[in-house]
Write a protein that holds these residues in place. Structure first.
Motif, PDB file in Angstrom:
ATOM      1  N   LEU A 153       0.818  -1.209   0.000  1.00  0.00           N
ATOM      2  CA  LEU A 153       0.000   0.000   0.000  1.00  0.00           C
ATOM      3  C   LEU A 153       0.852   1.259   0.000  1.00  0.00           C
ATOM      4  O   LEU A 153       0.466   2.279  -0.584  1.00  0.00           O
ATOM      5  CB  LEU A 153      -0.940  -0.009   1.204  1.00  0.00           C
ATOM      6  N   LEU A 154       2.012   1.211   0.643  1.00  0.00           N
ATOM      7  CA  LEU A 154       2.914   2.368   0.580  1.00  0.00           C
ATOM      8  C   LEU A 154       3.431   2.575  -0.849  1.00  0.00           C
ATOM      9  O   LEU A 154       3.555   3.727  -1.312  1.00  0.00           O
ATOM     10  CB  LEU A 154       4.083   2.180   1.539  1.00  0.00           C
ATOM     11  N   GLU A 155       3.734   1.498  -1.531  1.00  0.00           N
ATOM     12  CA  GLU A 155       4.166   1.625  -2.915  1.00  0.00           C
ATOM     13  C   GLU A 155       3.034   2.150  -3.794  1.00  0.00           C
ATOM     14  O   GLU A 155       3.274   2.870  -4.764  1.00  0.00           O
ATOM     15  CB  GLU A 155       4.655   0.276  -3.441  1.00  0.00           C
ATOM     16  N   ALA A 156       1.791   1.777  -3.459  1.00  0.00           N
ATOM     17  CA  ALA A 156       0.653   2.256  -4.252  1.00  0.00           C
ATOM     18  C   ALA A 156       0.412   3.742  -4.057  1.00  0.00           C
ATOM     19  O   ALA A 156       0.013   4.442  -4.996  1.00  0.00           O
ATOM     20  CB  ALA A 156      -0.600   1.454  -3.892  1.00  0.00           C
ATOM     21  N   THR A 157       0.645   4.238  -2.849  1.00  0.00           N
ATOM     22  CA  THR A 157       0.400   5.663  -2.582  1.00  0.00           C
ATOM     23  C   THR A 157       1.634   6.522  -2.845  1.00  0.00           C
ATOM     24  O   THR A 157       1.503   7.673  -3.254  1.00  0.00           O
ATOM     25  CB  THR A 157      -0.037   5.848  -1.120  1.00  0.00           C
ATOM     26  N   GLY A 158       2.825   5.962  -2.600  1.00  0.00           N
ATOM     27  CA  GLY A 158       4.047   6.735  -2.786  1.00  0.00           C
ATOM     28  C   GLY A 158       4.232   7.834  -1.756  1.00  0.00           C
ATOM     29  O   GLY A 158       4.974   8.790  -2.006  1.00  0.00           O
ATOM     30  N   ASP A 159       3.589   7.710  -0.604  1.00  0.00           N
ATOM     31  CA  ASP A 159       3.660   8.747   0.426  1.00  0.00           C
ATOM     32  C   ASP A 159       4.004   8.093   1.757  1.00  0.00           C
ATOM     33  O   ASP A 159       3.210   7.326   2.307  1.00  0.00           O
ATOM     34  CB  ASP A 159       2.329   9.488   0.522  1.00  0.00           C
ATOM     35  N   MET A 160       5.179   8.415   2.296  1.00  0.00           N
ATOM     36  CA  MET A 160       5.641   7.791   3.533  1.00  0.00           C
ATOM     37  C   MET A 160       4.898   8.268   4.765  1.00  0.00           C
ATOM     38  O   MET A 160       4.993   7.657   5.822  1.00  0.00           O
ATOM     39  CB  MET A 160       7.133   8.033   3.708  1.00  0.00           C
ATOM     40  N   GLN A 161       4.134   9.340   4.653  1.00  0.00           N
ATOM     41  CA  GLN A 161       3.423   9.833   5.835  1.00  0.00           C
ATOM     42  C   GLN A 161       2.291   8.891   6.259  1.00  0.00           C
ATOM     43  O   GLN A 161       1.772   9.007   7.368  1.00  0.00           O
ATOM     44  CB  GLN A 161       2.854  11.225   5.552  1.00  0.00           C
ATOM     45  N   TYR A 162       1.921   7.961   5.362  1.00  0.00           N
ATOM     46  CA  TYR A 162       0.881   7.006   5.706  1.00  0.00           C
ATOM     47  C   TYR A 162       1.439   5.751   6.387  1.00  0.00           C
ATOM     48  O   TYR A 162       0.679   4.817   6.692  1.00  0.00           O
ATOM     49  CB  TYR A 162       0.118   6.571   4.444  1.00  0.00           C
ATOM     50  N   LEU A 163       2.733   5.683   6.618  1.00  0.00           N
ATOM     51  CA  LEU A 163       3.339   4.482   7.185  1.00  0.00           C
ATOM     52  C   LEU A 163       2.751   4.137   8.547  1.00  0.00           C
ATOM     53  O   LEU A 163       2.316   3.007   8.789  1.00  0.00           O
ATOM     54  CB  LEU A 163       4.853   4.660   7.291  1.00  0.00           C
ATOM     55  N   LEU A 164       2.739   5.090   9.459  1.00  0.00           N
ATOM     56  CA  LEU A 164       2.245   4.820  10.819  1.00  0.00           C
ATOM     57  C   LEU A 164       0.765   4.469  10.843  1.00  0.00           C
ATOM     58  O   LEU A 164       0.388   3.450  11.463  1.00  0.00           O
ATOM     59  CB  LEU A 164       2.545   6.009  11.728  1.00  0.00           C
ATOM     60  N   PRO A 165      -0.130   5.246  10.205  1.00  0.00           N
ATOM     61  CA  PRO A 165      -1.551   4.831  10.244  1.00  0.00           C
ATOM     62  C   PRO A 165      -1.804   3.487   9.577  1.00  0.00           C
ATOM     63  O   PRO A 165      -2.668   2.724  10.033  1.00  0.00           O
ATOM     64  CB  PRO A 165      -2.275   5.982   9.511  1.00  0.00           C
ATOM     65  N   LEU A 166      -1.070   3.174   8.506  1.00  0.00           N
ATOM     66  CA  LEU A 166      -1.260   1.875   7.867  1.00  0.00           C
ATOM     67  C   LEU A 166      -0.825   0.739   8.792  1.00  0.00           C
ATOM     68  O   LEU A 166      -1.516  -0.287   8.912  1.00  0.00           O
ATOM     69  CB  LEU A 166      -0.471   1.812   6.557  1.00  0.00           C
ATOM     70  N   MET A 167       0.313   0.905   9.454  1.00  0.00           N
ATOM     71  CA  MET A 167       0.781  -0.135  10.367  1.00  0.00           C
ATOM     72  C   MET A 167      -0.194  -0.328  11.517  1.00  0.00           C
ATOM     73  O   MET A 167      -0.514  -1.468  11.897  1.00  0.00           O
ATOM     74  CB  MET A 167       2.168   0.222  10.895  1.00  0.00           C
TER      75      MET A 167
END
Length: 407
Positions: A153-167
């Protein structure tokens, strides 16, 4: 459903949002100025619908909203029900994209609810962010995967700011799902009775006194190093075993032969005529006119030919051998696995379980202290229900012994 006016260029912040206008479906609407919200979600395709839910603009209750709450609800509920039905009837409809799409619709619907409760203060993120988190949660709850889905999903969005909420969302989905049941893939493994071993063996399933000889399969069909074609044909047709220990006359383990290799050898006519061999423990093979057993002859077919038919190995029911060929002899010595893994009959079940898990085994010959074959262990013998049954039997036997001792 109602027709919704197309967003104006002034309401779009990026070229990506302008490109998304091309996938809006104007069903029963003016294609120049309007589009149909529900038709866009249903008819634009799974990939395009996911992009719409992730990236389409949503300005809250006072601005442009690409998909209303009613349209999202009319899409989410029937789509989720039909996705479950399609997967249950074994239609190749996929599971990854439907999980993403239904989760994205639910997440965006939840974002709309928060925006309505919040009013104009702008406390919460755009509904597209909630769509991303919802897609991750539903997919994580279905598959129970965490790290791999986070990376995807991080590769799909290309935005590292979503790392914590996704985890956090994936971990929460996994923990909550594990409270109620296993993941969908694990459930189907159990429904199909596939012998899948868990990573760790629970201590109560393998007490110290439960040994391999208590759970092994004792009805073992063994082969001799030099076997008659007739015997092999009858054996392979009468049983469905996948691995056969090869033993000498005294029962000592010489190696193992797989069913797929035996059927391939018979299909390739890798047998020869000859006098009836005499078998002893020292040389394995002695002929009538020889004082000692002959050396292992070169294989009639090479290992490359033996494995060239992978994965379409011949079935024993498709092999027709008749006449004098049934009395020919097949020398198994050039083809057998002469150094198979084996385990002592009095070894612990936990040790056997670790061997299966670490070595990736499917069959394990069981031998006594003289290396004579006494059984075979398979993954089915190590399944939870089988271990529970044998553990219960051992406990009942111990209780009976205690009662007799007390008397």
């Amino acid at each position: 459903t109602k027709c919704t006016p197309l967003p104006r260029d002034d309401d779009l912040d990026s070229q990506q949002e302008r490109d998304l206008l091309q996938s809006l479906v104007p069903m029963y609407c003016d294609p120049e100025t309007e589009y149909n919200e529900v038709a866009t979600l249903w008819l634009s395709g799974g990939e395009a619908a996911i992009r719409q839910l992730f990236h389409s603009p949503d300005r809250g209750i006072n601005g442009a909203s690409t998909f209303s709450s009613g349209a999202l609800f009319l899409f989410f509920l029937p789509y989720t029900i039909m996705a479950c039905i399609n997967y249950g009837v074994a239609v190749p409809s996929g599971l990854f994209v439907p999980s993403l799409l239904s989760g994205a619709a639910f997440g965006r619907l939840f974002g709309h609810l928060l925006h309505k409760l919040d009013g104009e203060s702008g406390t919460f993120a755009d509904s597209g962010t909630f769509a991303l988190i919802g897609a991750a949660s539903v997919l994580g709850g279905m598959a129970r995967m965490t790290i791999s889905l986070t990376v995807i999903l991080l590769e799909a969005t290309g935005d590292m700011q979503y790392l914590l909420p996704l985890m956090l969302s994936l971990l929460s989905a996994r923990w909550m799902g594990n409270i109620f049941n296993h993941g969908l893939y694990d459930i189907h493994i159990h429904l199909k009775n596939m012998p899948m071993l868990e990573p760790e063996l629970e201590a109560e399933l393998a007490p110290y006194h439960l040994t391999v000889e208590k759970i092994m399969s004792k009805d073992v069909e063994c082969l001799r190093p030099f076997e008659k074609v007739r015997i092999l044909m009858e054996l392979l047709r009468d049983c469905d075993f996948e691995c056969f220990p090869v033993v000498d006359p005294s029962g000592l383990l010489c190696g193992t032969m797989l069913r797929k290799h035996l059927t391939t050898l018979l299909h390739q006519r890798a047998y020869v005529p000859g006098p009836t061999p005499k078998i002893d423990s020292e040389s394995f093979i002695k002929r009538d006119d020889e004082s000692s057993g002959p050396p292992i002859s070169p294989p009639i077919i090479t290992y490359e030919i033996l494995e060239s038919v992978y994965p379409n190995y011949p079935s024993i029911h498709d092999i027709n051998i008749s006449g004098e060929e049934l009395d020919y002899w097949l020398d198994l010595r050039p083809y057998l696995n002469s150094t198979p893994y084996n385990i002592q009959s009095r070894a612990s079940v936990h040790r056997a379980y670790v061997m299966f898990r670490t070595m990736g085994l499917r069959h394990l010959p069981v031998v006594d202290n003289k290396m004579c074959v006494v059984g075979v262990l398979t993954r089915k013998n190590l399944l939870r229900q089988n271990l529970e049954y044998h553990t219960l039997q051992e406990e009942e036997a111990d209780l009976d012994d205690d009662e007799r001792d007390s008397v």
